[in-house]
Design an enzyme around this catalytic site. Structure first.
Site, PDB file in Angstrom:
ATOM      1  N   GLU A  26       0.836  -1.216   0.000  1.00  0.00           N
ATOM      2  CA  GLU A  26       0.000   0.000   0.000  1.00  0.00           C
ATOM      3  C   GLU A  26       0.870   1.266   0.000  1.00  0.00           C
ATOM      4  O   GLU A  26       2.071   1.210   0.281  1.00  0.00           O
ATOM      5  CB  GLU A  26      -0.922   0.015   1.218  1.00  0.00           C
ATOM      6  CG  GLU A  26      -0.174   0.024   2.544  1.00  0.00           C
ATOM      7  CD  GLU A  26      -0.994   0.616   3.676  1.00  0.00           C
ATOM      8  OE1 GLU A  26      -1.487   1.752   3.524  1.00  0.00           O
ATOM      9  OE2 GLU A  26      -1.119  -0.042   4.721  1.00  0.00           O
ATOM     10  N   LYS A  87      -5.751  10.484   0.950  1.00  0.00           N
ATOM     11  CA  LYS A  87      -5.772   9.062   1.265  1.00  0.00           C
ATOM     12  C   LYS A  87      -7.052   8.499   0.647  1.00  0.00           C
ATOM     13  O   LYS A  87      -8.140   8.982   0.954  1.00  0.00           O
ATOM     14  CB  LYS A  87      -5.785   8.950   2.787  1.00  0.00           C
ATOM     15  CG  LYS A  87      -5.841   7.567   3.350  1.00  0.00           C
ATOM     16  CD  LYS A  87      -5.564   7.627   4.854  1.00  0.00           C
ATOM     17  CE  LYS A  87      -6.598   6.847   5.623  1.00  0.00           C
ATOM     18  NZ  LYS A  87      -6.435   6.935   7.073  1.00  0.00           N
ATOM     19  N   VAL A 107      -5.240   0.076   2.739  1.00  0.00           N
ATOM     20  CA  VAL A 107      -5.361  -1.381   2.612  1.00  0.00           C
ATOM     21  C   VAL A 107      -6.560  -1.693   1.711  1.00  0.00           C
ATOM     22  O   VAL A 107      -6.459  -2.491   0.767  1.00  0.00           O
ATOM     23  CB  VAL A 107      -5.554  -2.037   4.004  1.00  0.00           C
ATOM     24  CG1 VAL A 107      -5.896  -3.509   3.866  1.00  0.00           C
ATOM     25  CG2 VAL A 107      -4.308  -1.848   4.865  1.00  0.00           C
ATOM     26  N   ASP A 139     -17.177   5.116  13.607  1.00  0.00           N
ATOM     27  CA  ASP A 139     -15.965   5.138  12.781  1.00  0.00           C
ATOM     28  C   ASP A 139     -15.338   3.749  12.738  1.00  0.00           C
ATOM     29  O   ASP A 139     -14.667   3.314  13.678  1.00  0.00           O
ATOM     30  CB  ASP A 139     -14.968   6.168  13.337  1.00  0.00           C
ATOM     31  CG  ASP A 139     -13.810   6.426  12.377  1.00  0.00           C
ATOM     32  OD1 ASP A 139     -13.743   5.758  11.325  1.00  0.00           O
ATOM     33  OD2 ASP A 139     -12.972   7.299  12.678  1.00  0.00           O
ATOM     34  N   SER A 141     -13.139   1.394   9.943  1.00  0.00           N
ATOM     35  CA  SER A 141     -12.428   1.469   8.666  1.00  0.00           C
ATOM     36  C   SER A 141     -13.087   0.603   7.606  1.00  0.00           C
ATOM     37  O   SER A 141     -13.502  -0.524   7.879  1.00  0.00           O
ATOM     38  CB  SER A 141     -10.986   1.006   8.847  1.00  0.00           C
ATOM     39  OG  SER A 141     -10.353   0.925   7.590  1.00  0.00           O
ATOM     40  N   ASP A 143     -11.504  -0.792   5.506  1.00  0.00           N
ATOM     41  CA  ASP A 143     -10.619  -1.953   5.317  1.00  0.00           C
ATOM     42  C   ASP A 143     -11.381  -3.240   5.640  1.00  0.00           C
ATOM     43  O   ASP A 143     -11.228  -4.247   4.953  1.00  0.00           O
ATOM     44  CB  ASP A 143      -9.402  -1.889   6.253  1.00  0.00           C
ATOM     45  CG  ASP A 143      -8.362  -0.856   5.833  1.00  0.00           C
ATOM     46  OD1 ASP A 143      -8.547  -0.207   4.781  1.00  0.00           O
ATOM     47  OD2 ASP A 143      -7.363  -0.701   6.566  1.00  0.00           O
ATOM     48  N   LYS A 160      -3.955  -1.501  13.958  1.00  0.00           N
ATOM     49  CA  LYS A 160      -3.217  -0.469  14.700  1.00  0.00           C
ATOM     50  C   LYS A 160      -3.604  -0.448  16.182  1.00  0.00           C
ATOM     51  O   LYS A 160      -4.785  -0.513  16.515  1.00  0.00           O
ATOM     52  CB  LYS A 160      -3.503   0.905  14.076  1.00  0.00           C
ATOM     53  CG  LYS A 160      -2.786   1.093  12.747  1.00  0.00           C
ATOM     54  CD  LYS A 160      -3.162   2.405  12.089  1.00  0.00           C
ATOM     55  CE  LYS A 160      -4.381   2.252  11.200  1.00  0.00           C
ATOM     56  NZ  LYS A 160      -4.748   3.480  10.499  1.00  0.00           N
TER      57      LYS A 160
HETATM   58  N1  PSU Z   1      -1.188   1.920   9.584  1.00  0.00           N
HETATM   59  C1  PSU Z   1      -0.564   3.015  10.101  1.00  0.00           C
HETATM   60  N2  PSU Z   1      -0.872   4.231   9.574  1.00  0.00           N
HETATM   61  C2  PSU Z   1      -1.769   4.381   8.558  1.00  0.00           C
HETATM   62  C3  PSU Z   1      -2.423   3.216   8.019  1.00  0.00           C
HETATM   63  C4  PSU Z   1      -2.093   2.032   8.586  1.00  0.00           C
HETATM   64  O1  PSU Z   1       0.245   2.896  11.028  1.00  0.00           O
HETATM   65  O2  PSU Z   1      -1.985   5.490   8.117  1.00  0.00           O
HETATM   66  C5  PSU Z   1      -3.412   3.385   6.917  1.00  0.00           C
HETATM   67  C6  PSU Z   1      -3.614   2.084   6.143  1.00  0.00           C
HETATM   68  O3  PSU Z   1      -3.495   2.401   4.787  1.00  0.00           O
HETATM   69  C7  PSU Z   1      -5.023   1.659   6.471  1.00  0.00           C
HETATM   70  C8  PSU Z   1      -5.681   2.978   6.697  1.00  0.00           C
HETATM   71  O4  PSU Z   1      -5.617   0.956   5.410  1.00  0.00           O
HETATM   72  O5  PSU Z   1      -4.703   3.717   7.403  1.00  0.00           O
HETATM   73  C9  PSU Z   1      -6.987   2.888   7.458  1.00  0.00           C
HETATM   74  O6  PSU Z   1      -7.566   4.158   7.442  1.00  0.00           O
HETATM   75  P1  PSU Z   1      -9.106   4.409   7.840  1.00  0.00           P
HETATM   76  O7  PSU Z   1      -9.185   4.086   9.300  1.00  0.00           O
HETATM   77  O8  PSU Z   1      -9.323   5.858   7.536  1.00  0.00           O
HETATM   78  O9  PSU Z   1      -9.918   3.499   6.985  1.00  0.00           O
HETATM   79 MN    MN Z   2     -12.169   6.029   9.454  1.00  0.00          MN
END
Ligand code: PSU
Ligand code: MN
Length: 304
Positions: A26, A87, A107, A139, A141, A143, A160
């Site tokens: 990614e 992003k 991801v 909230d 993700s 993913d 994370k």
């Molecule tokens: N892991 C990290 N920092 C990040 C991400 C993952 O330590 O920024 C990214 C990855 O690309 C993951 C995304 O898919 O954050 C998830 O973001 P969101 O919660 O907005 O869906």
């Molecule tokens: Mn989010």
């Protein structure tokens, strides 16, 4: 899939044509996950590591509205140094193409694009998941929903640490996403070695993991499998320490009215300061370690 929006590097196109093992990577962690210049170091090092382990790396990003599979050094600098890179996940992917933007893929969007090209393996640090306080904010993700509909073998160190890992673990099960340990009985906690969540199965031998992946393929099981690979022990941070830092950073964010999109980068930055760079070190190390395992696994899968 219509390829007119894709620019695929020669190396990757050749690998696709000749069915060589490929590992997708990614780009959101380059633009949003890590500070400069560590982000470039980790991105390059991950690519080299995939190669050293017998596979071809395919880092995916959007540059000038084109889906780039395999990045040039110039592409890499754009993502690593430019503050205006957005992003993109599934919901805003095509908007970046429409607007000729530079964008980094999460991801979710990376596995979606990679699977459409026929790539079966992907490596990252930690997936997105259910956020703390999700019962109020909703909230979660995307993913998670993407992993449930795209077939990919995702090597990661769990989700994370700043997320609600218990809720994330449960959502994975609900969505039919398999939680497999590679030489671990528990889901890793990203910066810390393990949570108390038991994996669906722990494969101690790579050949056995490959056999399992072949079974999934032969029964055409859709959805992804997560292969959990904990942070190397010498870089792992004590779980209680991490949870303490998260607590105080979350409180500080609340006091400063930081929320929404800014919250995650704020927390990661705060925690890194509190840890005296230990979380950043762990983060770098685990990403490269996951790229290595994915490279080995993809190559093993191809040989069997
Ligand atoms: N892991 C990290 N920092 C990040 C991400 C993952 O330590 O920024 C990214 C990855 O690309 C993951 C995304 O898919 O954050 C998830 O973001 P969101 O919660 O907005 O869906
Ligand atoms: Mn989010």
């Amino acid at each position: 899939m219509d390829k007119s929006y894709f620019d695929i590097s020669e190396e990757i196109q050749l690998a696709l044509n000749s069915h060589k093992p490929i590992v997708a990577l990614e780009s959101a962690l380059i633009s949003h996950g890590l500070p400069h210049p560590e982000n470039i170091y980790v991105a390059q090092h991950s690519m080299n590591t995939v190669r050293e382990n017998g596979s071809v790396p395919a880092t995916i990003a959007i540059i000038n509205g084109r889906i780039k599979v395999g990045l040039s050094n110039e592409d890499m600098s754009i993502l690593a140094e430019n503050k205006n890179v957005e992003k993109v996940s599934r919901h805003n992917l095509a908007i970046a193409l429409n607007n000729n933007n530079h964008a980094a893929t999460t991801v979710a969007s990376t596995i979606y694009l990679a699977a459409n090209l026929g790539i079966k393996f992907f490596a990252t640090g930690g997936i997105g998941g259910v956020h703390l306080d999700a019962e109020n904010t909703f909230d979660i993700s995307s993913d998670l929903s993407e992993l449930s509909r795209t077939s990919m073998c995702v090597v990661c160190s769990g989700a994370k640490s700043i997320l609600d890992l218990d809720k994330t673990f449960e959502r994975l099960e609900t969505l039919g996403i398999s939680r497999i340990g590679y030489q671990t009985n528990y889901m890793p906690g990203f910066w810390y070695y393990q949570t108390d969540k038991k994996v669906d199965h722990n494969f101690t031998q790579m050949n056995e993991l490959t056999s399992y992946l072949k079974i999934r393929e032969s029964i055409k099981q859709d959805g992804s499998v997560l292969v959990f690979n904990p942070v190397p022990e010498d870089k792992a941070i004590d779980k209680n320490l991490v949870q303490g830092w998260i607590k105080s950073s979350v409180n500080k964010a609340k006091k400063n009215f930081i929320g929404g999109k800014e919250l995650t980068p704020y927390l990661i930055d705060e925690i890194n300061k509190l840890s005296k760079n230990k979380t950043l070190e762990a983060n770098k190390e685990l990403i490269i370690n996951n790229a290595a395992l994915a490279g080995r696994l993809a190559a093993n899968f191809n040989q069997n």
